[in-house]
Design a protein around this motif. Structure first.
Motif, PDB file in Angstrom:
ATOM      1  N   GLY A   1       2.381  13.832 -10.046  1.00 40.54           N
ATOM      2  CA  GLY A   1       3.137  15.060  -9.892  1.00 40.54           C
ATOM      3  C   GLY A   1       2.990  15.712  -8.520  1.00 40.54           C
ATOM      4  N   ARG A   2       2.615  14.917  -7.521  1.00 41.95           N
ATOM      5  CA  ARG A   2       2.399  15.461  -6.176  1.00 41.95           C
ATOM      6  C   ARG A   2       3.648  15.447  -5.309  1.00 41.95           C
ATOM      7  NH1 ARG A   2      -2.047  12.262  -7.248  1.00 41.95           N
ATOM      8  NH2 ARG A   2      -1.371  10.618  -5.835  1.00 41.95           N
ATOM      9  N   LEU A   3       4.767  14.949  -5.847  1.00 39.97           N
ATOM     10  CA  LEU A   3       6.011  14.920  -5.080  1.00 39.97           C
ATOM     11  C   LEU A   3       6.970  15.921  -5.690  1.00 39.97           C
ATOM     12  CD1 LEU A   3       6.375  11.059  -4.688  1.00 39.97           C
ATOM     13  CD2 LEU A   3       5.430  12.686  -3.069  1.00 39.97           C
TER      14      LEU A   3
ATOM     15  N   ALA B   1       0.827  -1.211   0.000  1.00 38.43           N
ATOM     16  CA  ALA B   1       0.000   0.000   0.000  1.00 38.43           C
ATOM     17  C   ALA B   1       0.861   1.261   0.000  1.00 38.43           C
ATOM     18  CB  ALA B   1      -0.943   0.005   1.194  1.00 38.43           C
ATOM     19  N   ALA B   2       1.965   1.249   0.729  1.00 34.23           N
ATOM     20  CA  ALA B   2       2.863   2.405   0.762  1.00 34.23           C
ATOM     21  C   ALA B   2       3.527   2.613  -0.597  1.00 34.23           C
ATOM     22  CB  ALA B   2       3.922   2.220   1.846  1.00 34.23           C
ATOM     23  N   TRP B   3       3.939   1.526  -1.243  1.00 32.42           N
ATOM     24  CA  TRP B   3       4.555   1.637  -2.564  1.00 32.42           C
ATOM     25  C   TRP B   3       3.543   2.165  -3.590  1.00 32.42           C
ATOM     26  CZ3 TRP B   3       8.967   2.450  -4.564  1.00 32.42           C
ATOM     27  CH2 TRP B   3       9.191   2.255  -5.927  1.00 32.42           C
ATOM     28  N   SER B   4       2.320   1.667  -3.538  1.00 31.84           N
ATOM     29  CA  SER B   4       1.280   2.135  -4.455  1.00 31.84           C
ATOM     30  C   SER B   4       1.016   3.628  -4.274  1.00 31.84           C
ATOM     31  CB  SER B   4      -0.019   1.359  -4.242  1.00 31.84           C
ATOM     32  OG  SER B   4       0.153   0.019  -4.619  1.00 31.84           O
ATOM     33  N   SER B   5       0.998   4.084  -3.034  1.00 32.38           N
ATOM     34  CA  SER B   5       0.794   5.513  -2.766  1.00 32.38           C
ATOM     35  C   SER B   5       1.944   6.344  -3.311  1.00 32.38           C
ATOM     36  CB  SER B   5       0.655   5.761  -1.259  1.00 32.38           C
ATOM     37  OG  SER B   5      -0.533   5.200  -0.788  1.00 32.38           O
ATOM     38  N   PHE B   6       3.166   5.854  -3.139  1.00 30.69           N
ATOM     39  CA  PHE B   6       4.335   6.557  -3.659  1.00 30.69           C
ATOM     40  C   PHE B   6       4.269   6.659  -5.185  1.00 30.69           C
ATOM     41  CE2 PHE B   6       8.617   6.239  -5.488  1.00 30.69           C
ATOM     42  CZ  PHE B   6       9.132   7.453  -5.060  1.00 30.69           C
ATOM     43  N   VAL B   7       4.003   5.545  -5.850  1.00 33.61           N
ATOM     44  CA  VAL B   7       3.926   5.537  -7.313  1.00 33.61           C
ATOM     45  C   VAL B   7       2.815   6.473  -7.798  1.00 33.61           C
ATOM     46  CG1 VAL B   7       3.429   4.103  -9.338  1.00 33.61           C
ATOM     47  CG2 VAL B   7       4.977   3.260  -7.566  1.00 33.61           C
ATOM     48  N   ALA B   8       1.671   6.446  -7.146  1.00 32.03           N
ATOM     49  CA  ALA B   8       0.573   7.339  -7.525  1.00 32.03           C
ATOM     50  C   ALA B   8       0.982   8.799  -7.350  1.00 32.03           C
ATOM     51  CB  ALA B   8      -0.673   7.026  -6.700  1.00 32.03           C
ATOM     52  N   GLY B   9       1.713   9.103  -6.294  1.00 34.08           N
ATOM     53  CA  GLY B   9       2.187  10.470  -6.071  1.00 34.08           C
ATOM     54  C   GLY B   9       3.161  10.921  -7.144  1.00 34.08           C
TER      55      GLY B   9
END
Length: 68
Positions: free
Chosen positions: A64-66, A52-60
Motif C-alpha cells: 500500500g505504499r503507492l 529487482a525493480a519489478w519485485s520492488s514495485f510489487v512489494a510497494g
C-alpha cells in the motif's frame, strides 16, 4: 539494446484481476527481464523491467505504499 523475443513465452494474469477479466496485467517468467503487458491488448507492446525493480514495485503495491 538487443531485442527480446516474447512470441513463445507463457503469460500469466495478475492475481488482482477483476471478475470480468479486465483491468489486468500479464507477466512472463523465466527470462532475464520481467515483461509486463496489458491483457486487453496482448499483441501490443510489453514493458521490460529488471527483476529487482519489478519485485520492488510489487512489494510497494502489496504494502500500500503507492498512492492512487
Amino acid at each position: 539494446m538487443r531485442a527480446i523475443d516474447l512470441s513463445d513465452v507463457t503469460w500469466r494474469k495478475s492475481s488482482y484481476s477483476n471478475a470480468d477479466g479486465g483491468e489486468c496485467l500479464e507477466v512472463a517468467d523465466a527470462l532475464p527481464v520481467v515483461p509486463v503487458r496489458d491483457s486487453k491488448t496482448p499483441s501490443g507492446p510489453a514493458l521490460l523491467f529488471k527483476p529487482a525493480a519489478w519485485s520492488s514495485f510489487v512489494a510497494g503495491v502489496k504494502g500500500g505504499r503507492l498512492g492512487a
